[in-house]
Scaffold this motif. Structure first.
Motif, mmCIF file in Angstrom:
data_model
loop_
_atom_site.group_PDB
_atom_site.id
_atom_site.type_symbol
_atom_site.label_atom_id
_atom_site.label_comp_id
_atom_site.label_asym_id
_atom_site.label_seq_id
_atom_site.Cartn_x
_atom_site.Cartn_y
_atom_site.Cartn_z
ATOM 1 N N VAL A 81 -16.943 23.584 3.111
ATOM 2 C CA VAL A 81 -16.534 22.430 2.306
ATOM 3 C C VAL A 81 -16.874 21.118 3.022
ATOM 4 O O VAL A 81 -17.415 20.183 2.408
ATOM 5 N N LEU A 82 -16.579 21.031 4.303
ATOM 6 C CA LEU A 82 -16.887 19.807 5.047
ATOM 7 C C LEU A 82 -18.390 19.609 5.188
ATOM 8 O O LEU A 82 -18.877 18.468 5.155
ATOM 9 N N PHE A 83 -19.126 20.700 5.349
ATOM 10 C CA PHE A 83 -20.589 20.615 5.402
ATOM 11 C C PHE A 83 -21.123 19.990 4.109
ATOM 12 O O PHE A 83 -21.940 19.061 4.138
ATOM 13 N N MET A 84 -20.646 20.488 2.967
ATOM 14 C CA MET A 84 -21.112 19.962 1.683
ATOM 15 C C MET A 84 -20.619 18.539 1.457
ATOM 16 O O MET A 84 -21.322 17.724 0.830
ATOM 17 N N LEU A 85 -19.434 18.222 1.952
ATOM 18 C CA LEU A 85 -18.927 16.854 1.830
ATOM 19 C C LEU A 85 -19.821 15.880 2.580
ATOM 20 O O LEU A 85 -20.153 14.802 2.067
ATOM 21 N N SER A 86 -20.246 16.257 3.789
ATOM 22 C CA SER A 86 -21.177 15.419 4.548
ATOM 23 C C SER A 86 -22.493 15.271 3.788
ATOM 24 O O SER A 86 -23.062 14.170 3.708
ATOM 25 N N TYR A 87 -22.970 16.372 3.225
ATOM 26 C CA TYR A 87 -24.237 16.375 2.473
ATOM 27 C C TYR A 87 -24.194 15.402 1.301
ATOM 28 O O TYR A 87 -25.115 14.598 1.107
ATOM 29 N N PHE A 88 -23.128 15.446 0.530
ATOM 30 C CA PHE A 88 -23.052 14.612 -0.670
ATOM 31 C C PHE A 88 -22.692 13.162 -0.348
ATOM 32 O O PHE A 88 -23.250 12.229 -0.943
ATOM 33 N N LYS A 95 -27.161 6.205 0.252
ATOM 34 C CA LYS A 95 -28.355 6.341 -0.599
ATOM 35 C C LYS A 95 -29.479 7.116 0.098
ATOM 36 O O LYS A 95 -30.652 6.798 -0.067
ATOM 37 N N ARG A 96 -29.097 8.120 0.866
ATOM 38 C CA ARG A 96 -30.086 8.956 1.533
ATOM 39 C C ARG A 96 -30.599 10.033 0.582
ATOM 40 O O ARG A 96 -29.969 10.352 -0.431
ATOM 41 N N SER A 97 -31.754 10.616 0.913
ATOM 42 C CA SER A 97 -32.319 11.684 0.097
ATOM 43 C C SER A 97 -31.554 12.986 0.324
ATOM 44 O O SER A 97 -30.751 13.108 1.256
ATOM 45 N N LYS A 98 -31.831 13.975 -0.524
ATOM 46 C CA LYS A 98 -31.182 15.282 -0.367
ATOM 47 C C LYS A 98 -31.576 15.934 0.949
ATOM 48 O O LYS A 98 -30.747 16.575 1.599
ATOM 49 N N ALA A 99 -32.846 15.792 1.321
ATOM 50 C CA ALA A 99 -33.301 16.373 2.586
ATOM 51 C C ALA A 99 -32.582 15.724 3.768
ATOM 52 O O ALA A 99 -32.157 16.405 4.715
ATOM 53 N N ILE A 230 -31.455 3.725 19.973
ATOM 54 C CA ILE A 230 -30.139 4.215 19.576
ATOM 55 C C ILE A 230 -29.471 3.192 18.663
ATOM 56 O O ILE A 230 -29.344 2.019 19.009
ATOM 57 N N GLU A 231 -29.056 3.656 17.484
ATOM 58 C CA GLU A 231 -28.438 2.782 16.505
ATOM 59 C C GLU A 231 -26.915 2.863 16.598
ATOM 60 O O GLU A 231 -26.359 3.930 16.828
ATOM 61 N N LEU A 232 -26.276 1.740 16.403
ATOM 62 C CA LEU A 232 -24.816 1.688 16.318
ATOM 63 C C LEU A 232 -24.459 0.948 15.040
ATOM 64 O O LEU A 232 -23.920 -0.156 15.075
ATOM 65 N N ASP A 233 -24.783 1.578 13.904
ATOM 66 C CA ASP A 233 -24.522 0.952 12.615
ATOM 67 C C ASP A 233 -23.415 1.696 11.883
ATOM 68 O O ASP A 233 -22.803 2.626 12.425
ATOM 69 N N TRP A 234 -23.160 1.307 10.636
ATOM 70 C CA TRP A 234 -22.072 1.908 9.869
ATOM 71 C C TRP A 234 -22.313 3.387 9.578
ATOM 72 O O TRP A 234 -21.375 4.173 9.515
ATOM 73 N N GLU A 235 -23.567 3.757 9.409
ATOM 74 C CA GLU A 235 -23.861 5.156 9.114
ATOM 75 C C GLU A 235 -23.579 6.046 10.320
ATOM 76 O O GLU A 235 -22.998 7.133 10.186
ATOM 77 N N VAL A 236 -23.975 5.603 11.502
ATOM 78 C CA VAL A 236 -23.677 6.357 12.716
ATOM 79 C C VAL A 236 -22.166 6.412 12.935
ATOM 80 O O VAL A 236 -21.625 7.461 13.320
ATOM 81 N N ALA A 237 -21.494 5.293 12.678
ATOM 82 C CA ALA A 237 -20.036 5.265 12.824
ATOM 83 C C ALA A 237 -19.377 6.247 11.851
ATOM 84 O O ALA A 237 -18.426 6.960 12.213
ATOM 85 N N TYR A 238 -19.893 6.304 10.628
ATOM 86 C CA TYR A 238 -19.341 7.234 9.635
ATOM 87 C C TYR A 238 -19.552 8.680 10.072
ATOM 88 O O TYR A 238 -18.627 9.499 10.022
ATOM 89 N N ASN A 239 -20.762 8.999 10.510
ATOM 90 C CA ASN A 239 -21.048 10.364 10.964
ATOM 91 C C ASN A 239 -20.169 10.752 12.147
ATOM 92 O O ASN A 239 -19.678 11.886 12.235
ATOM 93 N N THR A 240 -19.986 9.818 13.069
ATOM 94 C CA THR A 240 -19.164 10.081 14.253
ATOM 95 C C THR A 240 -17.709 10.313 13.862
ATOM 96 O O THR A 240 -17.053 11.240 14.364
ATOM 97 N N ALA A 241 -17.191 9.475 12.959
ATOM 98 C CA ALA A 241 -15.811 9.634 12.496
ATOM 99 C C ALA A 241 -15.656 10.951 11.734
ATOM 100 O O ALA A 241 -14.635 11.639 11.858
#
Length: 322
Positions: A81-88, A95-99, A230-241
């Motif tokens: 479930v968490l894997f799919m939540l990250s995916y979606f 606005k990332r692609s499915k891949a 190395i990026e320290l943006d909102w997307e990296v912060a979201y993935n880390t959280a």
């Protein structure tokens, strides 16, 4: 707790950071060219990692899975479930692609249980049956379910193997199943389920190849990281959280609600709080999908785990009444 943290730093995290830094430095100094780095990634993904997954999974047994059905179900449902939540959510919010979403899920939604599981849990909980139980079950779900699922979604999203004209290489499911990192752990789980025991005499053969997995994977991750800032943006912060806060938090609540044994609960929470699976970075580098943000997420999560680990151990002990 202080002794545990010092052992984890010296035995686990510092070696990871050191080897990754060595790979990063080698990449910056052009010791390895881009095509050579891809050879290392292919070595890990097609040979060393499948061997490591096979060895770790076949050590489990059918009775263990049945007797610990609650732990098995929490691990399976929670991780998928968490894997799919990250995916979606990556597609919805960024606005990332499915891949790209598939590769992100392989990174942000998957703990590096095969590499760091025993190294992190043993100093705190010992080398008993319970430690091996938690690691084996989480490893089976990550290696035999979410990695194949991620490769399927990657191929379905057009990010996998391609033909000479750049078109997707056939059926996405068949393309994923051709990858050794997919069919080898599936085979291992099948052997466990039907009760086939792999003779111990084969262990040295598999172990010799599997031993290359961790070191080469971390070194290759450093090489990949060297090609990007190395990026320290909102997307990296979201993935880390997502990796260090949401995943262990969900498992803590689920395990507590289902009445898991206090020690099992602590080990499960710490297992899913581990840094991202290095297999996700290797897959990212091989197919050149989500490499910049993926490697940045890995680097930040490795450092963030130093802070997150004692926090989750403390909360899990409170929830378990210890």
């Amino acid at each position: 707790m202080e002794e545990f943290m010092s052992k984890m730093l010296v035995s686990d995290l510092i070696p990871i950071i050191a080897v990754m830094a060595l790979g990063y430095a080698a990449g910056k100094r052009n010791v390895f060219q881009e095509d050579q780095a891809r050879v290392l990634n292919k070595l890990v993904l097609d040979f060393a990692l499948p061997a490591a997954l096979f060895v770790s999974i076949v050590k489990a047994d059918r009775a263990m899975l049945v007797e610990n059905a609650t732990l098995s179900l929490i691990s399976l449902i929670g991780l998928v479930v968490l894997f799919m939540l990250s995916y979606f959510t990556l597609q919805w919010f960024f606005k990332r692609s499915k891949a790209e979403g598939a590769v992100c899920a392989l990174i942000a939604g998957s703990p590096t249980i095969g590499f760091l599981g025993y190294a992190v849990l043993d100093p705190l909980y010992g080398t008993g049956v319970e430690t091996g139980l938690v690691i084996a079950i989480v490893a089976i779900v990550v290696n035999a379910v979410t990695i194949p699922l991620g490769l399927y979604l990657l191929n379905a999203g057009g990010g996998g193997e391609k033909t000479a004209d750049g078109a997707p290489h056939g059926n996405a499911l068949l393309a994923a199943m051709k990858e050794p990192v997919v069919w080898v752990p599936v085979l291992a789980v099948a052997l466990v389920v039907i009760g086939v025991q792999v003779p111990d005499q084969f262990d040295p053969t598999f172990n010799l190849l599997a031993q290359a997995n961790s070191s080469v994977a971390v070194f290759a991750a450093g090489l990949t990281l060297s090609a990007y800032k190395i990026e320290l943006d909102w997307e990296v912060a979201y993935n880390t959280a997502f990796k260090l806060i949401l995943m262990p938090g969900v498992f803590l609540l689920a395990g507590w609600a289902c009445g898991l044994d206090a020690t099992i609960l602590q080990m499960l929470v710490l297992s899913v709080a581990l840094p991202p699976a290095f297999s996700g970075i290797i897959i990212s580098s091989r197919f050149q999908v989500y490499t910049r943000t993926g490697t940045s997420t890995l680097a930040v999560c490795v450092l963030g785990f130093i802070v997150a680990a004692p926090f989750w151990v403390y909360l899990a002990r409170l929830a378990g009444g210890n």
